[in-house]
Scaffold this motif. Structure first.
Motif, PDB file in Angstrom:
ATOM      1  N   LEU A 166       0.836  -1.193   0.000  1.00  0.00           N
ATOM      2  CA  LEU A 166       0.000   0.000   0.000  1.00  0.00           C
ATOM      3  C   LEU A 166       0.875   1.249   0.000  1.00  0.00           C
ATOM      4  CD1 LEU A 166      -2.578  -1.126   2.728  1.00  0.00           C
ATOM      5  CD2 LEU A 166      -2.691  -1.492   0.244  1.00  0.00           C
ATOM      6  N   VAL A 167       0.547   2.195  -0.867  1.00  0.00           N
ATOM      7  CA  VAL A 167       1.337   3.421  -1.028  1.00  0.00           C
ATOM      8  C   VAL A 167       0.412   4.607  -0.814  1.00  0.00           C
ATOM      9  CG1 VAL A 167       2.776   4.767  -2.602  1.00  0.00           C
ATOM     10  CG2 VAL A 167       2.824   2.256  -2.688  1.00  0.00           C
ATOM     11  N   MET A 168       0.679   5.397   0.229  1.00  0.00           N
ATOM     12  CA  MET A 168      -0.230   6.487   0.612  1.00  0.00           C
ATOM     13  C   MET A 168       0.518   7.810   0.702  1.00  0.00           C
ATOM     14  SD  MET A 168      -2.031   4.070   3.476  1.00  0.00           S
ATOM     15  CE  MET A 168      -0.467   3.184   3.664  1.00  0.00           C
ATOM     16  N   PRO A 169       0.546   8.587  -0.381  1.00  0.00           N
ATOM     17  CA  PRO A 169       1.170   9.914  -0.325  1.00  0.00           C
ATOM     18  C   PRO A 169       0.365  10.832   0.603  1.00  0.00           C
ATOM     19  CG  PRO A 169      -0.007   9.605  -2.393  1.00  0.00           C
ATOM     20  CD  PRO A 169      -0.026   8.284  -1.696  1.00  0.00           C
ATOM     21  N   THR A 170       1.037  11.784   1.231  1.00  0.00           N
ATOM     22  CA  THR A 170       0.383  12.641   2.216  1.00  0.00           C
ATOM     23  C   THR A 170       0.698  14.116   1.956  1.00  0.00           C
ATOM     24  OG1 THR A 170       2.219  12.636   3.816  1.00  0.00           O
ATOM     25  CG2 THR A 170       0.668  10.783   3.919  1.00  0.00           C
ATOM     26  N   GLU A 171       0.056  14.972   2.750  1.00  0.00           N
ATOM     27  CA  GLU A 171       0.261  16.426   2.708  1.00  0.00           C
ATOM     28  C   GLU A 171      -0.054  16.993   1.320  1.00  0.00           C
ATOM     29  OE1 GLU A 171       3.557  17.050   6.195  1.00  0.00           O
ATOM     30  OE2 GLU A 171       4.319  16.518   4.214  1.00  0.00           O
ATOM     31  N   ALA A 172      -1.286  16.745   0.881  1.00  0.00           N
ATOM     32  CA  ALA A 172      -1.733  17.201  -0.439  1.00  0.00           C
ATOM     33  C   ALA A 172      -3.063  17.939  -0.316  1.00  0.00           C
ATOM     34  CB  ALA A 172      -1.870  16.014  -1.384  1.00  0.00           C
ATOM     35  N   ARG A 173      -3.215  18.757   0.699  1.00  0.00           N
ATOM     36  CA  ARG A 173      -4.496  19.390   1.020  1.00  0.00           C
ATOM     37  C   ARG A 173      -5.088  20.135  -0.184  1.00  0.00           C
ATOM     38  NH1 ARG A 173      -6.621  24.205   4.757  1.00  0.00           N
ATOM     39  NH2 ARG A 173      -8.029  23.036   6.106  1.00  0.00           N
ATOM     40  N   ALA A 174      -6.323  19.769  -0.525  1.00  0.00           N
ATOM     41  CA  ALA A 174      -7.104  20.444  -1.580  1.00  0.00           C
ATOM     42  C   ALA A 174      -6.366  20.500  -2.912  1.00  0.00           C
ATOM     43  CB  ALA A 174      -7.494  21.854  -1.128  1.00  0.00           C
ATOM     44  N   SER A 175      -5.533  19.503  -3.185  1.00  0.00           N
ATOM     45  CA  SER A 175      -4.684  19.530  -4.380  1.00  0.00           C
ATOM     46  C   SER A 175      -5.353  18.950  -5.616  1.00  0.00           C
ATOM     47  CB  SER A 175      -3.402  18.741  -4.114  1.00  0.00           C
ATOM     48  OG  SER A 175      -3.706  17.354  -3.960  1.00  0.00           O
ATOM     49  N   MET A 176      -6.423  18.193  -5.441  1.00  0.00           N
ATOM     50  CA  MET A 176      -7.062  17.410  -6.496  1.00  0.00           C
ATOM     51  C   MET A 176      -6.097  16.373  -7.091  1.00  0.00           C
ATOM     52  SD  MET A 176     -10.105  18.638  -6.367  1.00  0.00           S
ATOM     53  CE  MET A 176     -10.812  17.717  -7.714  1.00  0.00           C
ATOM     54  N   TRP A 177      -4.952  16.179  -6.472  1.00  0.00           N
ATOM     55  CA  TRP A 177      -3.943  15.231  -6.935  1.00  0.00           C
ATOM     56  C   TRP A 177      -3.556  15.492  -8.391  1.00  0.00           C
ATOM     57  CZ3 TRP A 177      -1.625  12.846  -3.093  1.00  0.00           C
ATOM     58  CH2 TRP A 177      -2.340  12.613  -1.912  1.00  0.00           C
ATOM     59  N   ALA A 178      -3.461  16.775  -8.741  1.00  0.00           N
ATOM     60  CA  ALA A 178      -3.214  17.173 -10.122  1.00  0.00           C
ATOM     61  C   ALA A 178      -1.892  17.935 -10.239  1.00  0.00           C
ATOM     62  CB  ALA A 178      -4.359  18.063 -10.617  1.00  0.00           C
ATOM     63  N   ASP A 179      -1.452  18.109 -11.475  1.00  0.00           N
ATOM     64  CA  ASP A 179      -0.380  19.053 -11.780  1.00  0.00           C
ATOM     65  C   ASP A 179      -1.026  20.424 -11.967  1.00  0.00           C
ATOM     66  OD1 ASP A 179       1.536  17.072 -11.729  1.00  0.00           O
ATOM     67  OD2 ASP A 179       1.911  17.061 -13.891  1.00  0.00           O
ATOM     68  N   TRP A 180      -0.739  21.342 -11.064  1.00  0.00           N
ATOM     69  CA  TRP A 180      -1.394  22.649 -11.105  1.00  0.00           C
ATOM     70  C   TRP A 180      -0.787  23.565 -12.168  1.00  0.00           C
ATOM     71  CZ3 TRP A 180      -4.143  25.303  -6.577  1.00  0.00           C
ATOM     72  CH2 TRP A 180      -4.958  24.376  -5.911  1.00  0.00           C
ATOM     73  N   TRP A 192       1.303  16.751  -8.498  1.00  0.00           N
ATOM     74  CA  TRP A 192       1.107  15.397  -7.982  1.00  0.00           C
ATOM     75  C   TRP A 192       1.111  14.327  -9.064  1.00  0.00           C
ATOM     76  CZ3 TRP A 192       1.953  13.990  -3.245  1.00  0.00           C
ATOM     77  CH2 TRP A 192       1.903  14.952  -2.234  1.00  0.00           C
ATOM     78  N   GLU A 193       0.552  14.611 -10.212  1.00  0.00           N
ATOM     79  CA  GLU A 193       0.547  13.568 -11.242  1.00  0.00           C
ATOM     80  C   GLU A 193       1.968  13.221 -11.662  1.00  0.00           C
ATOM     81  OE1 GLU A 193      -1.277  12.330 -15.590  1.00  0.00           O
ATOM     82  OE2 GLU A 193      -1.678  14.352 -14.817  1.00  0.00           O
ATOM     83  N   THR A 194       2.794  14.240 -11.853  1.00  0.00           N
ATOM     84  CA  THR A 194       4.180  13.981 -12.216  1.00  0.00           C
ATOM     85  C   THR A 194       4.887  13.187 -11.127  1.00  0.00           C
ATOM     86  OG1 THR A 194       4.330  15.976 -13.582  1.00  0.00           O
ATOM     87  CG2 THR A 194       6.395  15.065 -12.754  1.00  0.00           C
ATOM     88  N   PHE A 195       4.663  13.558  -9.888  1.00  0.00           N
ATOM     89  CA  PHE A 195       5.298  12.838  -8.779  1.00  0.00           C
ATOM     90  C   PHE A 195       4.851  11.380  -8.745  1.00  0.00           C
ATOM     91  CE2 PHE A 195       5.093  11.447  -4.274  1.00  0.00           C
ATOM     92  CZ  PHE A 195       6.461  11.440  -4.002  1.00  0.00           C
ATOM     93  N   ILE A 232      -5.794  10.185 -13.101  1.00  0.00           N
ATOM     94  CA  ILE A 232      -4.415   9.732 -13.307  1.00  0.00           C
ATOM     95  C   ILE A 232      -4.393   8.391 -14.031  1.00  0.00           C
ATOM     96  CG2 ILE A 232      -2.371   8.901 -12.097  1.00  0.00           C
ATOM     97  CD1 ILE A 232      -2.865  11.137 -10.038  1.00  0.00           C
ATOM     98  N   ALA A 233      -5.248   7.466 -13.619  1.00  0.00           N
ATOM     99  CA  ALA A 233      -5.290   6.162 -14.287  1.00  0.00           C
ATOM    100  C   ALA A 233      -5.724   6.306 -15.739  1.00  0.00           C
ATOM    101  CB  ALA A 233      -6.249   5.232 -13.541  1.00  0.00           C
TER     102      ALA A 233
END
Length: 388
Positions: A166-180, A192-195, A232-233
């Motif tokens: 299990l892989v759980m990235p953290t500290e991404a508040r209100a980021s939408m897990w996107a490249d802004w 985040w997508e690049t990361f 992302i998927a």
């Protein structure tokens, strides 16, 4: 996808609940306020011009700057924006330490895209399990460390014996897990997508770091994390073999999803203009899974949502404050429509392989999300088994 009367009616009904629950919002003057006010005059069963007018106001939220009512703005932790270091130019694992949870590690990962050290929680597959897949789990709006997948979802317990890392990235508040599009004054730098697709996988899969990898990857999330996981998927189908979304919205332009995205960002004091950029920027298309879900065609997909209803007098919710109760109702009603819309968009393109689960009773909270974790894993697990 063109708005349908049923979907617009659901939008209007949800906004009407918010209008009644937060009368202070009537003090505002903005597209968001106008949408709420107009929708409050529209019944959930209406069709025709009244619903169309409500939809026009709702659509304004996704295309114009507006003020979020103060009652909806959540206080920050004071830690954001996280400091950056322009000297970070190579992705690398700086440290692996024990962390909160059963057999959970904290990986400190230097990210050139983010220009900072990202904390990633990793629960390796059980000892003796052999080569195992990687399952990336994206959190909801607060995306804290420790991850709510551990603290509230208890996945380290639920999947304790399952052969999966299990892989759980953290500290991404209100980021939408996107490249802004741009760094945010409050939220900081989000790439985040690049990361998650370029920087982190090679590090996790390097045998030197001790994880026995079978070559298969899945990604999933709840709420904001569901939105990010599916996007992302969908845009990286060669990287992921399976995906799940629990109570998410999957469009950048459909009216209800646009409101959800806007409020996710702005209620945490970020500037929505910094997320996808001006209309026409590639990010709007890139993250609109509903508009083009073709990347999911050969991937195992699981979607779910509750219907955002419950008994107000039940023991489970008797101690809930008004704002949490009402927002939990409205947001889950919104994700229901969003989930139906993505399912329909996939079916329109000839995809019927997705499993979609709905339940009658449940609000937008971890009490509800819990029930879908194991069905989601059971559905995607076969796709993550190594080929013979």
């Amino acid at each position: 996808m063109s708005p349908t009367p049923r979907r617009l009616a659901a939008t209007a009904a949800a906004l009407a609940v918010l209008a009644n629950a937060f009368p202070a919002a009537a003090q505002s003057s903005s597209p968001l306020h106008d949408a709420v006010a107009l929708s409050s005059q529209t019944s959930a069963s209406s069709t025709g011009s009244a619903v169309g007018s409500a939809a026009s106001a709702v659509d304004a939220v996704g295309s114009a700057r507006s003020s979020v009512p103060g009652a909806w703005v959540m206080p920050g932790s004071g830690k954001y924006p996280l400091p950056t270091d322009e000297g970070i130019v190579v992705p690398e694992v700086l440290a692996i330490e024990p962390d909160v949870g059963i057999n959970v590690q904290k990986w400190s990962v230097a990210s050139p895209a983010m220009k900072r050290v990202v904390q990633v929680q990793v629960r390796p597959a059980p000892e003796g399990a052999g080569a195992a897949p990687m399952l990336y789990l994206l959190d909801g709006v607060e995306a804290t460390h420790p991850s709510d997948w551990i603290m509230l979802g208890h996945v380290d317990t639920k999947l304790r014996d399952d052969s999966v890392t299990l892989v759980m990235p953290t500290e991404a508040r209100a980021s939408m897990w996107a490249d802004w599009y741009a760094d945010d004054e409050v939220g900081g730098r989000h790439q985040w997508e690049t990361f998650l697709t370029e920087e982190l996988p090679p590090l996790l899969e390097d045998p030197a770091h001790g994880l026995d990898f079978n070559g298969k990857r899945g990604i999933g999330g709840i709420s904001m994390g569901a939105t990010g996981a599916l996007a992302i998927a969908n845009r990286n189908p060669d990287l992921f073999d399976a995906v799940f979304g629990i109570s998410g919205c999957y469009s950048t332009t459909e009216s209800l999803a646009a409101i959800s995205n806007y409020l996710t960002v702005e209620t945490r004091k970020n500037d929505f203009d910094n997320l996808y950029g001006p209309p026409g920027d590639w990010r709007w298309r890139h993250y609109d899974t509903e508009a083009d879900p073709t990347g999911l065609a050969d991937m195992t997909v699981y979607l779910s949502s509750a219907r955002g209803v419950t008994q107000a007098s039940s023991a489970d919710h008797a101690d809930a404050d008004l704002i949490n109760y009402v927002t939990g109702t409205v947001i889950e009603q919104a994700t229901l429509v969003c989930t139906e819309n993505l399912d329909a968009a996939m079916r329109t393109r000839g995809m019927a392989h997705q499993r979609v689960d709905y339940v009658e009773d449940g609000l937008h909270n971890w009490r509800n999300f819990h029930r879908f974790i194991e069905p989601a894993w059971e559905h995607i697990a076969p796709a993550l088994e190594a080929s013979p």
